[in-house]
Design a protein around this motif. Sequence first.
Motif, short mmCIF file in Angstrom:
data_model
loop_
_atom_site.label_atom_id
_atom_site.label_comp_id
_atom_site.label_asym_id
_atom_site.label_seq_id
_atom_site.Cartn_x
_atom_site.Cartn_y
_atom_site.Cartn_z
N UNK A 118 0.80 -1.23 0.00
CA UNK A 118 0.00 0.00 0.00
C UNK A 118 0.83 1.28 0.00
N UNK A 119 2.11 1.19 0.37
CA UNK A 119 2.93 2.40 0.45
C UNK A 119 3.62 2.73 -0.87
N UNK A 120 3.38 1.92 -1.90
CA UNK A 120 3.92 2.21 -3.22
C UNK A 120 2.98 3.14 -3.96
N UNK A 121 3.52 4.21 -4.51
CA UNK A 121 2.72 5.22 -5.22
C UNK A 121 3.05 5.13 -6.72
N UNK A 122 2.19 4.53 -7.54
CA UNK A 122 2.50 4.33 -8.95
C UNK A 122 2.20 5.58 -9.79
N UNK A 123 2.98 5.74 -10.84
CA UNK A 123 2.77 6.80 -11.83
C UNK A 123 2.94 6.17 -13.20
N UNK A 124 1.92 6.28 -14.06
CA UNK A 124 1.93 5.65 -15.39
C UNK A 124 2.02 6.72 -16.47
N UNK A 125 2.93 6.51 -17.42
CA UNK A 125 3.20 7.48 -18.49
C UNK A 125 3.12 6.75 -19.83
N UNK A 126 2.28 7.23 -20.74
CA UNK A 126 2.20 6.62 -22.07
C UNK A 126 3.25 7.23 -23.00
N UNK A 127 4.09 6.38 -23.58
CA UNK A 127 5.10 6.82 -24.55
C UNK A 127 5.37 5.67 -25.51
N UNK A 128 5.83 6.01 -26.71
CA UNK A 128 6.30 4.98 -27.62
C UNK A 128 7.62 4.41 -27.10
N UNK A 129 8.02 3.29 -27.64
CA UNK A 129 9.17 2.58 -27.08
C UNK A 129 10.45 3.42 -27.09
N UNK A 130 10.75 4.09 -28.19
CA UNK A 130 12.00 4.86 -28.25
C UNK A 130 12.03 5.94 -27.19
N UNK A 131 10.91 6.59 -26.94
CA UNK A 131 10.86 7.62 -25.90
C UNK A 131 10.89 7.01 -24.51
N UNK A 132 10.41 5.78 -24.37
CA UNK A 132 10.44 5.12 -23.07
C UNK A 132 11.88 4.86 -22.63
N UNK A 133 12.73 4.45 -23.57
CA UNK A 133 14.14 4.27 -23.23
C UNK A 133 14.76 5.60 -22.80
N UNK A 134 14.38 6.67 -23.48
CA UNK A 134 14.90 7.99 -23.11
C UNK A 134 14.48 8.36 -21.69
N UNK A 135 13.23 8.06 -21.32
CA UNK A 135 12.77 8.37 -19.98
C UNK A 135 13.54 7.58 -18.93
#
Length: 301
Positions: A118-135
């Motif tokens: 319960x103490x984990x706070x998730x954050x979801x971000x939509x990106x294409x694969x190439x931008x996901x590696x950059x993130x």
Amino acid sequence: MIDHRLHVLRTLAEHGTVTATAAVLHLTPSAVSQQLRLLAHDLEVELLRPEGRRVRLTPAAHIVLRHADALRLQWEAAQAELAQHSAAVQGTLRLCGVSSALATLAAPAVTALRTAHPLVDPLIIEEESTDSYRLLLADEADIALVLPGPDAPPVTDARFEQTPLLTDRQDLLVAAGHRLARPEGVHLLEAADQAWIVKKHNNDSYPLLLAACAAAGFTPRIAHEVKEWYAVSSLVAEGLGVCLLPRIVPLPQHPVVRVPLLGEATPVRQLLTAVRRGSTSHPVINAGLQALHHTATSIGT
């Protein structure tokens, strides 16, 4: 904690020009040039030499990058070790990736993760694969759900740990009443004369379509460029074309038919999890990876 200018230098080493580096990092070319000049000044070495329209990294720059990679790995290990001293799994977990993987895998995995921790706070971000590696490299995401492709880092890239998550079969989506709307399935070559709907640029599905059609023996005629699956399904329902639909994508409520593809070379895409190398032992990231793999196992395709 790691100097961001080292990430800029690494990106330049990959892309070869200041302009391309600026585009990848969402900076201006002048900002990239200024950061690299300041880094060279602080290190008291020459990092770049002009070479036509490109720049060449000096031997000193390669030494800097080698040590930067080692520093990043040590920093990831230090963060993971410190987090392990906490009595509970807690903190922010940032997940990014393509929309279909987020909807089908990340969303239920996050629900299970929050129930267990319960103490984990998730954050979801939509990106294409190439931008996901950059993130990941910019430390703006912790886990990426990605698809291999021509612009993606190879699995041997020392900066990442990439692990197979799910093999996602592709179906043919056609309008109800279409001659190919056969529940027993069709061969992809039977759709060679069809108009195709796919987004060409900055989209993981386009190279998959090209590779699948090439293996089947034809080049697809792209009639419409649409990215969102709901919009794609709408165009298919109106008889404006057909498309490849990942098995994990729910069928929209349109008069369309999902048709299995037959033959030995049926197209599939391999979803991977990618993290920064050395970060998998971090309790939050490890819990997130376990939740994703458990979800993928329960789904299957």
